[in-house]
Scaffold this active site. Structure first.
Site, mmCIF file in Angstrom:
data_model
loop_
_atom_site.group_PDB
_atom_site.id
_atom_site.type_symbol
_atom_site.label_atom_id
_atom_site.label_comp_id
_atom_site.label_asym_id
_atom_site.label_seq_id
_atom_site.Cartn_x
_atom_site.Cartn_y
_atom_site.Cartn_z
ATOM 1 N N GLY A 1 8.388 -21.838 0.936
ATOM 2 C CA GLY A 1 9.482 -22.790 1.103
ATOM 3 C C GLY A 1 9.319 -23.994 0.186
ATOM 4 N N ALA B 1 -23.201 -31.169 3.384
ATOM 5 C CA ALA B 1 -23.673 -31.043 4.778
ATOM 6 C C ALA B 1 -22.696 -31.754 5.704
ATOM 7 C CB ALA B 1 -25.076 -31.633 4.913
ATOM 8 N N GLY B 2 -21.397 -31.409 5.564
ATOM 9 C CA GLY B 2 -20.381 -31.945 6.479
ATOM 10 C C GLY B 2 -20.179 -30.964 7.625
ATOM 11 N N GLU C 1 -26.675 -32.298 0.078
ATOM 12 C CA GLU C 1 -25.654 -33.295 0.411
ATOM 13 C C GLU C 1 -25.791 -34.501 -0.510
ATOM 14 O OE1 GLU C 1 -22.906 -33.875 2.481
ATOM 15 O OE2 GLU C 1 -22.983 -35.765 1.380
ATOM 16 N N VAL D 1 -25.032 -32.210 -6.689
ATOM 17 C CA VAL D 1 -25.017 -31.011 -7.525
ATOM 18 C C VAL D 1 -24.322 -31.325 -8.849
ATOM 19 C CG1 VAL D 1 -24.133 -28.646 -7.702
ATOM 20 C CG2 VAL D 1 -25.087 -29.474 -5.528
ATOM 21 N N VAL E 1 -17.252 -28.892 0.209
ATOM 22 C CA VAL E 1 -17.248 -30.318 -0.131
ATOM 23 C C VAL E 1 -15.958 -31.017 0.300
ATOM 24 C CG1 VAL E 1 -18.901 -30.102 -2.029
ATOM 25 C CG2 VAL E 1 -16.459 -29.795 -2.464
ATOM 26 N N HIS F 1 -22.612 -31.954 41.462
ATOM 27 C CA HIS F 1 -24.022 -31.763 41.139
ATOM 28 C C HIS F 1 -24.402 -30.311 41.381
ATOM 29 C CE1 HIS F 1 -28.311 -32.501 40.851
ATOM 30 N NE2 HIS F 1 -28.459 -31.803 41.967
HETATM 31 P P1 FAD Z 1 -2.800 -25.266 8.014
HETATM 32 O O1 FAD Z 1 -3.503 -24.685 9.181
HETATM 33 O O2 FAD Z 1 -3.532 -25.328 6.731
HETATM 34 O O3 FAD Z 1 -1.455 -24.421 7.845
HETATM 35 C C1 FAD Z 1 -0.577 -24.646 6.807
HETATM 36 C C2 FAD Z 1 0.290 -23.402 6.625
HETATM 37 O O4 FAD Z 1 1.371 -23.712 5.786
HETATM 38 C C3 FAD Z 1 -0.442 -22.249 5.973
HETATM 39 O O5 FAD Z 1 -0.267 -21.093 6.734
HETATM 40 C C4 FAD Z 1 0.208 -22.122 4.597
HETATM 41 O O6 FAD Z 1 0.273 -20.776 4.130
HETATM 42 C C5 FAD Z 1 1.601 -22.640 4.906
HETATM 43 N N1 FAD Z 1 2.302 -23.159 3.727
HETATM 44 C C6 FAD Z 1 1.870 -24.134 2.873
HETATM 45 N N2 FAD Z 1 2.791 -24.410 1.969
HETATM 46 C C7 FAD Z 1 3.844 -23.582 2.232
HETATM 47 C C8 FAD Z 1 5.102 -23.386 1.634
HETATM 48 N N3 FAD Z 1 5.493 -24.115 0.592
HETATM 49 N N4 FAD Z 1 5.916 -22.450 2.157
HETATM 50 C C9 FAD Z 1 5.545 -21.707 3.224
HETATM 51 N N5 FAD Z 1 4.370 -21.863 3.844
HETATM 52 C C10 FAD Z 1 3.540 -22.784 3.355
HETATM 53 N N6 FAD Z 1 -10.228 -28.027 13.017
HETATM 54 C C11 FAD Z 1 -10.481 -28.249 14.322
HETATM 55 O O7 FAD Z 1 -9.780 -29.040 14.951
HETATM 56 N N7 FAD Z 1 -11.504 -27.602 14.954
HETATM 57 C C12 FAD Z 1 -12.308 -26.724 14.321
HETATM 58 O O8 FAD Z 1 -13.228 -26.155 14.931
HETATM 59 C C13 FAD Z 1 -12.072 -26.469 12.952
HETATM 60 N N8 FAD Z 1 -12.846 -25.598 12.268
HETATM 61 C C14 FAD Z 1 -12.556 -25.321 10.973
HETATM 62 C C15 FAD Z 1 -13.356 -24.414 10.302
HETATM 63 C C16 FAD Z 1 -13.103 -24.102 8.986
HETATM 64 C C17 FAD Z 1 -13.975 -23.102 8.277
HETATM 65 C C18 FAD Z 1 -11.989 -24.710 8.319
HETATM 66 C C19 FAD Z 1 -11.676 -24.370 6.903
HETATM 67 C C20 FAD Z 1 -11.194 -25.642 8.985
HETATM 68 C C21 FAD Z 1 -11.472 -25.953 10.308
HETATM 69 N N9 FAD Z 1 -10.698 -26.889 11.017
HETATM 70 C C22 FAD Z 1 -10.990 -27.148 12.331
HETATM 71 C C23 FAD Z 1 -9.570 -27.602 10.388
HETATM 72 C C24 FAD Z 1 -8.231 -26.978 10.814
HETATM 73 O O9 FAD Z 1 -8.222 -25.625 10.463
HETATM 74 C C25 FAD Z 1 -7.092 -27.713 10.148
HETATM 75 O O10 FAD Z 1 -7.178 -29.090 10.465
HETATM 76 C C26 FAD Z 1 -5.728 -27.188 10.624
HETATM 77 O O11 FAD Z 1 -5.588 -25.823 10.357
HETATM 78 C C27 FAD Z 1 -4.592 -27.979 9.985
HETATM 79 O O12 FAD Z 1 -3.389 -27.492 10.457
HETATM 80 P P2 FAD Z 1 -2.036 -27.604 9.615
HETATM 81 O O13 FAD Z 1 -0.989 -26.969 10.474
HETATM 82 O O14 FAD Z 1 -1.844 -28.984 9.166
HETATM 83 O O15 FAD Z 1 -2.279 -26.743 8.295
HETATM 84 P P1 AMP Z 2 -16.666 -32.769 4.908
HETATM 85 O O1 AMP Z 2 -15.845 -33.886 4.320
HETATM 86 O O2 AMP Z 2 -17.098 -32.983 6.338
HETATM 87 O O3 AMP Z 2 -16.032 -31.420 4.723
HETATM 88 O O4 AMP Z 2 -18.029 -32.738 4.056
HETATM 89 C C1 AMP Z 2 -18.104 -32.501 2.666
HETATM 90 C C2 AMP Z 2 -19.426 -33.067 2.170
HETATM 91 O O5 AMP Z 2 -19.688 -32.602 0.842
HETATM 92 C C3 AMP Z 2 -19.450 -34.592 2.120
HETATM 93 O O6 AMP Z 2 -20.479 -35.060 2.940
HETATM 94 C C4 AMP Z 2 -19.715 -34.897 0.635
HETATM 95 O O7 AMP Z 2 -20.566 -36.019 0.464
HETATM 96 C C5 AMP Z 2 -20.400 -33.622 0.131
HETATM 97 N N1 AMP Z 2 -20.309 -33.426 -1.332
HETATM 98 C C6 AMP Z 2 -19.216 -33.589 -2.132
HETATM 99 N N2 AMP Z 2 -19.495 -33.308 -3.439
HETATM 100 C C7 AMP Z 2 -20.820 -32.946 -3.506
HETATM 101 C C8 AMP Z 2 -21.722 -32.541 -4.561
HETATM 102 N N3 AMP Z 2 -21.341 -32.437 -5.852
HETATM 103 N N4 AMP Z 2 -23.015 -32.266 -4.233
HETATM 104 C C9 AMP Z 2 -23.421 -32.350 -2.939
HETATM 105 N N5 AMP Z 2 -22.616 -32.725 -1.921
HETATM 106 C C10 AMP Z 2 -21.330 -33.023 -2.162
#
Ligand code: FAD
Ligand code: AMP
Length: 481
Positions: free
Chosen positions: A122, A189-190, A211, A245, A278, A452
């Site tokens: 979209g 290490a985030g 990190e 890095v 990162v 408890h």
């Molecule tokens: P998204 O989930 O990114 O969804 C956006 C959607 O829009 C996608 O499906 C994309 O395809 C679609 N889209 C984009 N542009 C277009 C377009 N132009 N047309 C049609 N479709 C489109 N958050 C937590 O709260 N708890 C957790 O435990 C957690 N664990 C995570 C673990 C990992 C490994 C990762 C990567 C993220 C994690 N998150 C977690 C973060 C969480 O996934 C995101 O904050 C959340 O998904 C954001 O939701 P959103 O709806 O804004 O976007």
């Molecule tokens: P988050 O924002 O929780 O997903 O964490 C990402 C982490 O990656 C942050 O703590 C950053 O400081 C770290 N980071 C970003 N760039 C680099 C890099 N070049 N080398 C090592 N750590 C990085």
């Protein structure tokens, strides 16, 4: 006109699909646009959270923890489990089935609520028109009274560690390893780096987290962050702070990472797999026509006000693509707020009370302000801390690492923040989030009766400790009558 809706939502992640369902519940004729394609080429709903984020990562965290528990933790209970084995492909297949079921369910929820699914990419045009580029190559234009953009985020790529989806992967690739790599490097290490590092460490990988910052979990309460680092290091994660890095070379299926360490010296490490975690960036590619009226801020997020209104009338944006923490529940709550606002309600969202969790074991969870933030704000405050080692339920389940910390205003006693590392921290912190939402004081929580023996009693005791009333530890604060 068939191509006209009350509301069109772009994106079906936890922001978009929740907004679409709520709008439909409120009687608005709603469509949701999604472009995400699964490996078999089918368009799937659910966004990052359901496909490659919260749900699959937690599936692997739970599976890998059960394996670790059976192998290393059950002996203390007198349970002798020998010959424990892990079948990584089966673990990954279980995760994939969970994802498939969840993403499929959104389609059913859409049908039940009367949301129209539009498949394809979209693009927002001027005048609240949405141009849909369908998977078959055709294009159609739709129109709505209100458009909600929920296009989410994607991983940040850094030139010093290029993703090849083989040896060097992002968080998505790290959910698909066929076996536990012998040596695993994690850049960053985030939250995501620690969770994915934990998964593979439990399955046998030697994990090194590099990190760049000198401070571990810099945005978290530092007392909790220090305790977390101690616990994770004891579990075997090699967390190296102050390591930036500067380059990566992939040769013969291994990645050699060059980094400047915390003493300023250049160093190298070689890994079988490297995960780059990162951070994430807002996704706005080919999303907005030049005359859409929607603006971005200087960091590339869609600019919105407190109510998620963009600069274009009738166009809203929510979730990871706008300012604020990149969390699924934040995206969903914004979705509900916007849908209700469109329907004429006066819903607001409390950005001061959004829980944040790292799903390591034990979990790390927080809500409200950290001690460092309260101090910087210059507010007088008091702190109550209760260690899980003094909680009966934590002791009987052999989960004694960590603590609950509650921060309250010195004079009003109102709770300002809660920070926990420990068993079920995510669920415990939610109790304090509810208390904060109702403007509770530490005394209010202290006067609540807790069952408890429960882990929740640690929340009760931390609240009592704020005013020197804790029963099962020596109080640091003088007792207030
Ligand atoms: P998204 O989930 O990114 O969804 C956006 C959607 O829009 C996608 O499906 C994309 O395809 C679609 N889209 C984009 N542009 C277009 C377009 N132009 N047309 C049609 N479709 C489109 N958050 C937590 O709260 N708890 C957790 O435990 C957690 N664990 C995570 C673990 C990992 C490994 C990762 C990567 C993220 C994690 N998150 C977690 C973060 C969480 O996934 C995101 O904050 C959340 O998904 C954001 O939701 P959103 O709806 O804004 O976007
Ligand atoms: P988050 O924002 O929780 O997903 O964490 C990402 C982490 O990656 C942050 O703590 C950053 O400081 C770290 N980071 C970003 N760039 C680099 C890099 N070049 N080398 C090592 N750590 C990085």
């Amino acid at each position: 006109m068939a191509n006209k809706f009350d509301v069109i939502v772009i994106g079906s992640g936890p922001g978009g699909y929740v907004a679409a369902i709520r709008a439909a519940q409120l009687g608005l004729n709603t469509a949701c646009v999604e472009k995400w394609q699964s490996d078999d080429g089918k368009v799937v709903n659910g966004g990052t959270c359901l496909n490659v984020g919260c749900i699959p990562s937690k599936a692997l965290l739970d599976s890998s923890y059960k394996y670790h528990e059976a192998k290393d933790e059950l002996g203390v209970h007198g349970i002798d489990v020998s010959g424990v084995k892990i079948d990584v492909p089966a673990m990954i297949a279980r995760k994939d089935t969970i994802v498939k079921n969840f993403t499929g369910n959104i389609g059913m929820l859409f049908k039940q609520n009367g949301v129209t699914s539009l498949q394809g990419h979209g693009k927002l045009l001027a005048g609240r028109k949405v141009e849909l580029h369908k998977p078959d190559g055709s294009t159609e234009v739709y129109e709505a009274d209100n458009v909600i953009i929920a296009s989410g985020s994607v991983p940040v790529n850094i030139p010093v560690a290029q993703i090849d989806n083989d040896v060097v992967v992002d968080s998505t690739g790290a959910l698909q390893f066929e076996s536990a790599p012998k040596r695993l490097g994690v850049i960053g290490a985030g939250v995501i780096g620690l969770e994915l590092g934990s998964v593979w460490s439990r399955l046998g990988s030697e994990v090194v987290c590099l990190e760049a910052l000198d401070t571990f979990l810099a945005v978290m309460d530092q007392q909790i962050a220090k305790e977390t680092k101690k616990i994770l290091t004891k579990q075997g994660l090699d967390i190296r702070l102050g390591c930036r890095v500067t380059g990566t070379e992939v040769k013969k299926g291994k990645a050699t990472v060059t980094f400047v360490n915390n003493e300023g010296a250049e160093q190298q490490e070689t890994f079988d797999k490297l995960i780059v975690c990162v951070g994430r960036r807002p996704f706005t590619e080919d999303l907005l026509s030049a005359d859409s009226g929607v603006n971005l801020d200087e960091r590339g997020f869609i600019y919105v006000n407190d109510l998620c209104s963009t600069d274009a009338p009738g166009v809203w944006a929510i979730g990871d693509v706008v300012r604020g923490p990149m969390l699924a529940h934040k995206a969903s709550e914004e979705g509900i707020m916007v849908a209700e606002r469109i329907a004429g309600q006066k819903t607001m969202m409390n950005y001061d009370v959004i829980p944040n969790v790292i799903y390591t074991h034990p979990e790390v969870a927080s809500v409200g302000r950290t001690e460092e933030q309260v101090k910087a704000d210059g507010e007088p405050y008091k702190v109550g801390v209760f260690p899980f080692a003094a909680n009966g339920r934590a002791v009987v389940s052999n989960e004694t690492a960590g603590m609950v910390k509650i921060i309250a205003h010195e004079e009003t006693d109102r709770i300002l923040g809660c920070h926990i590392v420990g068993p079920s921290a995510a669920d415990l912190v939610q109790q304090v989030a509810i208390a904060m939402e109702f403007g509770s004081t530490a005394e209010d929580v202290g006067m609540t009766v807790f069952a408890h023996p429960t882990l929740s009693e640690s929340v009760h005791e931390a609240a009592l400790a704020v005013n020197g009333h804790a029963i099962h530890i020596a109080n640091r604060r003088p007792r207030k009558k």
